[in-house]
Design a protein around this motif. Structure first.
Motif, PDB file in Angstrom:
ATOM      1  N   TRP A  12       0.844  -1.202   0.000  1.00 40.57           N
ATOM      2  CA  TRP A  12       0.000   0.000   0.000  1.00 40.57           C
ATOM      3  C   TRP A  12       0.872   1.242   0.000  1.00 40.57           C
ATOM      4  CZ3 TRP A  12      -4.694  -0.402  -1.444  1.00 40.57           C
ATOM      5  CH2 TRP A  12      -5.635   0.582  -1.168  1.00 40.57           C
ATOM      6  N   ALA A  13       0.507   2.244  -0.783  1.00 38.68           N
ATOM      7  CA  ALA A  13       1.272   3.490  -0.776  1.00 38.68           C
ATOM      8  C   ALA A  13       1.310   4.015   0.654  1.00 38.68           C
ATOM      9  CB  ALA A  13       0.619   4.512  -1.692  1.00 38.68           C
ATOM     10  N   GLY A  14       2.480   4.365   1.142  1.00 35.69           N
ATOM     11  CA  GLY A  14       2.570   4.825   2.526  1.00 35.69           C
ATOM     12  C   GLY A  14       2.563   3.660   3.504  1.00 35.69           C
ATOM     13  N   GLY A  15       2.673   2.438   2.986  1.00 33.60           N
ATOM     14  CA  GLY A  15       2.711   1.250   3.851  1.00 33.60           C
ATOM     15  C   GLY A  15       3.827   1.419   4.874  1.00 33.60           C
ATOM     16  N   LYS A  16       3.561   0.960   6.085  1.00 30.13           N
ATOM     17  CA  LYS A  16       4.450   1.338   7.182  1.00 30.13           C
ATOM     18  C   LYS A  16       5.522   0.305   7.521  1.00 30.13           C
ATOM     19  CE  LYS A  16       4.284   4.872   7.333  1.00 30.13           C
ATOM     20  NZ  LYS A  16       3.385   5.499   6.451  1.00 30.13           N
ATOM     21  N   LYS A  17       5.799  -0.647   6.594  1.00 26.86           N
ATOM     22  CA  LYS A  17       6.796  -1.670   6.898  1.00 26.86           C
ATOM     23  C   LYS A  17       8.132  -1.059   7.323  1.00 26.86           C
ATOM     24  CE  LYS A  17       6.010  -6.118   4.804  1.00 26.86           C
ATOM     25  NZ  LYS A  17       6.060  -6.900   3.574  1.00 26.86           N
ATOM     26  N   VAL A  39      -6.334   3.201   8.040  1.00 30.26           N
ATOM     27  CA  VAL A  39      -5.690   1.897   8.255  1.00 30.26           C
ATOM     28  C   VAL A  39      -4.879   1.401   7.057  1.00 30.26           C
ATOM     29  CG1 VAL A  39      -7.652   0.402   7.644  1.00 30.26           C
ATOM     30  CG2 VAL A  39      -5.989  -0.372   9.331  1.00 30.26           C
ATOM     31  N   GLY A  40      -5.283   1.702   5.823  1.00 30.28           N
ATOM     32  CA  GLY A  40      -4.526   1.241   4.655  1.00 30.28           C
ATOM     33  C   GLY A  40      -4.234  -0.247   4.765  1.00 30.28           C
ATOM     34  N   GLY A  41      -2.975  -0.626   4.548  1.00 27.59           N
ATOM     35  CA  GLY A  41      -2.574  -2.033   4.649  1.00 27.59           C
ATOM     36  C   GLY A  41      -2.488  -2.529   6.090  1.00 27.59           C
ATOM     37  N   GLY A  42      -2.574  -1.608   7.048  1.00 27.00           N
ATOM     38  CA  GLY A  42      -2.666  -2.012   8.462  1.00 27.00           C
ATOM     39  C   GLY A  42      -1.403  -2.625   9.048  1.00 27.00           C
ATOM     40  N   GLY A 172     -15.212   5.734   6.292  1.00 32.36           N
ATOM     41  CA  GLY A 172     -15.569   7.138   6.177  1.00 32.36           C
ATOM     42  C   GLY A 172     -14.392   8.023   6.516  1.00 32.36           C
ATOM     43  N   ASP A 173     -14.722   9.241   6.908  1.00 29.16           N
ATOM     44  CA  ASP A 173     -13.695  10.228   7.190  1.00 29.16           C
ATOM     45  C   ASP A 173     -13.072   9.975   8.574  1.00 29.16           C
ATOM     46  OD1 ASP A 173     -12.349  12.796   6.526  1.00 29.16           O
ATOM     47  OD2 ASP A 173     -13.369  13.429   8.363  1.00 29.16           O
ATOM     48  N   PHE A 174     -11.784  10.289   8.709  1.00 27.59           N
ATOM     49  CA  PHE A 174     -11.052  10.023   9.948  1.00 27.59           C
ATOM     50  C   PHE A 174     -11.664  10.709  11.170  1.00 27.59           C
ATOM     51  CE2 PHE A 174      -9.165  13.802   8.064  1.00 27.59           C
ATOM     52  CZ  PHE A 174      -8.998  14.660   9.141  1.00 27.59           C
ATOM     53  N   GLY A 209      -8.970  12.852  -2.651  1.00 31.05           N
ATOM     54  CA  GLY A 209      -7.714  13.550  -2.355  1.00 31.05           C
ATOM     55  C   GLY A 209      -7.624  13.930  -0.885  1.00 31.05           C
ATOM     56  N   PHE A 210      -6.510  14.483  -0.480  1.00 33.07           N
ATOM     57  CA  PHE A 210      -6.334  14.893   0.917  1.00 33.07           C
ATOM     58  C   PHE A 210      -5.628  16.230   0.878  1.00 33.07           C
ATOM     59  CE2 PHE A 210      -4.955  14.515   5.367  1.00 33.07           C
ATOM     60  CZ  PHE A 210      -6.049  13.872   5.933  1.00 33.07           C
ATOM     61  N   THR A 211      -6.310  17.277   1.287  1.00 28.59           N
ATOM     62  CA  THR A 211      -5.851  18.637   1.054  1.00 28.59           C
ATOM     63  C   THR A 211      -5.177  19.227   2.297  1.00 28.59           C
ATOM     64  OG1 THR A 211      -7.933  19.506   1.842  1.00 28.59           O
ATOM     65  CG2 THR A 211      -7.800  19.028  -0.512  1.00 28.59           C
TER      66      THR A 211
HETATM   67  C1  LIG Z   1      -0.533   6.541   4.242  1.00 26.93           C
HETATM   68  S1  LIG Z   1      -1.939   5.516   3.913  1.00 26.93           S
HETATM   69  C2  LIG Z   1      -1.965   4.483   5.335  1.00 26.93           C
HETATM   70  C3  LIG Z   1      -0.926   3.416   5.249  1.00 26.93           C
HETATM   71  C4  LIG Z   1      -1.067   2.358   6.318  1.00 26.93           C
HETATM   72  N1  LIG Z   1      -0.672   2.819   7.623  1.00 26.93           N
HETATM   73  C5  LIG Z   1      -0.276   1.111   5.967  1.00 26.93           C
HETATM   74  O1  LIG Z   1       0.515   0.605   6.771  1.00 26.93           O
HETATM   75  O2  LIG Z   1      -0.484   0.612   4.851  1.00 26.93           O
HETATM   76  C6  LIG Z   1      -3.289   6.609   4.087  1.00 26.93           C
HETATM   77  C7  LIG Z   1      -4.686   6.000   4.010  1.00 26.93           C
HETATM   78  O3  LIG Z   1      -5.633   7.039   4.301  1.00 26.93           O
HETATM   79  C8  LIG Z   1      -6.819   6.809   3.569  1.00 26.93           C
HETATM   80  N2  LIG Z   1      -7.559   8.105   3.532  1.00 26.93           N
HETATM   81  C9  LIG Z   1      -7.406   9.157   2.702  1.00 26.93           C
HETATM   82  N3  LIG Z   1      -8.230  10.178   3.057  1.00 26.93           N
HETATM   83  C10 LIG Z   1      -8.903   9.775   4.159  1.00 26.93           C
HETATM   84  C11 LIG Z   1      -9.877  10.383   5.020  1.00 26.93           C
HETATM   85  N4  LIG Z   1     -10.324  11.634   4.820  1.00 26.93           N
HETATM   86  N5  LIG Z   1     -10.338   9.666   6.089  1.00 26.93           N
HETATM   87  C12 LIG Z   1      -9.908   8.396   6.302  1.00 26.93           C
HETATM   88  N6  LIG Z   1      -8.986   7.757   5.520  1.00 26.93           N
HETATM   89  C13 LIG Z   1      -8.495   8.446   4.468  1.00 26.93           C
HETATM   90  C14 LIG Z   1      -6.330   6.280   2.233  1.00 26.93           C
HETATM   91  O4  LIG Z   1      -7.341   5.509   1.598  1.00 26.93           O
HETATM   92  C15 LIG Z   1      -5.100   5.433   2.664  1.00 26.93           C
HETATM   93  O5  LIG Z   1      -5.441   4.069   2.829  1.00 26.93           O
END
Ligand SMILES: C[S@@+](CC[C@H](N)C(=O)[O-])C[C@H]1O[C@@H](n2cnc3c(N)ncnc32)[C@H](O)[C@@H]1O
Length: 282
Positions: A12-17, A39-42, A172-174, A209-211
């Motif tokens: 996953w992009a930004g995966g935390k390995k 959570v992404g790839g968690g 949903g949203d964080f 997107g994330f602004t």
């Molecule tokens: C950096 S990644 C997380 C990587 C994760 N920690 C891992 O180990 O793979 C960011 C995640 O935030 C999610 N995302 C983007 N905008 C969001 C929002 N407004 N609320 C919740 N999740 C969101 C994306 O779908 C993505 O999976």
């Protein structure tokens, strides 16, 4: 939890390995519920395997994989075996991608779409998850022809963990996902990154997107959770904006190797881990 070592089912992009070791050293010694709102790839969730957790993401298809593994991991595995039994070429890749997009357009979120997501992640370019304006997954084929698309035992173990633990899966949203965080809960925020260079665009993981506004909203939430006595940890790039947004908290720089960057010279970099509590490391 008695599941041994388990790791993400997707790249996953930004995966935390890469960052995992540094994050693990900063886990508070005790906490109630674990929250991972992006959570992404968690990677951290699966390494910690907390007994009680709330996980959240905006990506509904990704969460469907967690849901399906929790419900019936062997069913997802059987479908992946079926996909793997044929040699992959570009036509085959595109046919699975087309069917996946059809299913997600009508929100057919089942074991098959979960298996497709895992399979596409292994066969698409760089394990990216990118969608177009219509929400269709549009990442090209990586030319990988055969081999298994999964670590079967890992998928089974993730399924067992999700069943045994008390895990609530939200979509949903964080900010909404954190509405019920209470004192002594532990929240780990791994939002999409603030860009390293000012000219770079903010990463778009989904069509939303994330602004900059979202980053400001996140920093305000971090402060609110701090004020109610939750343990809060956040990681991001080591850039001035992040220092500004989280001034007053512990901001510790760490070295990481980045996997998803087309430019090899940009695969090393600095990130920061921000906490509102002191840990063994600080
Ligand atoms: C950096 S990644 C997380 C990587 C994760 N920690 C891992 O180990 O793979 C960011 C995640 O935030 C999610 N995302 C983007 N905008 C969001 C929002 N407004 N609320 C919740 N999740 C969101 C994306 O779908 C993505 O999976």
């Amino acid at each position: 939890m008695a599941n041994g070592k388990i790791s993400p089912f997707v790249k996953w992009a930004g995966g935390k390995k890469q960052l995992l070791y540094h994050l693990q050293k900063r886990i508070p010694p005790y906490f109630n519920t674990y929250y991972e709102p992006f959570v992404g790839g968690g990677a951290l969730l699966l390494s910690l395997q907390p007994h009680k957790a709330v996980i959240n993401d905006v990506n509904e298809q990704l969460l469907n994989v967690y849901l399906q593994l929790k419900k019936d991991a062997p069913a997802v595995i059987e479908i992946l075996k079926r996909y793997d039994s044929l040699l992959c070429d570009v036509q085959y890749y595109l046919s699975i991608r087309r069917e996946y997009n059809r299913k997600i357009s009508v929100r057919e979120l089942d074991a098959e779409s979960a298996a497709m997501m895992v399979w596409l992640n292994k066969h698409c370019f760089n394990g990216l998850y990118r969608v177009n304006a219509r929400g269709e997954f549009n990442v090209p084929y990586n030319n990988r022809r055969g081999g298994s698309s999964m670590d079967e035992e890992n998928l089974r173990a993730i399924g067992r963990y999700l069943q045994q633990a008390e895990i609530e899966i939200r979509q949903g949203d964080f900010e909404t996902a954190c509405a019920d965080v209470a004192r002594n809960d532990f929240v780990y925020f791994d939002s999409p990154y603030v860009p390293i260079s000012e000219t770079a665009n903010f990463t778009s993981y989904t069509k939303e997107g994330f602004t900059l506004k979202d980053h400001e909203r996140l920093a305000a939430l971090f402060r609110r959770l701090d004020s109610i006595g939750a343990f809060v940890m956040l990681s991001n790039h080591d850039v001035p904006l992040v220092h500004e947004l989280y001034s007053g908290f512990r901001i510790e720089p760490v070295d990481v190797r980045r996997n998803i960057n087309r430019d090899a010279s940009k695969r090393r970099g600095k990130e920061v881990i921000i906490t509102n509590y002191s840990s063994k490391e600080s």
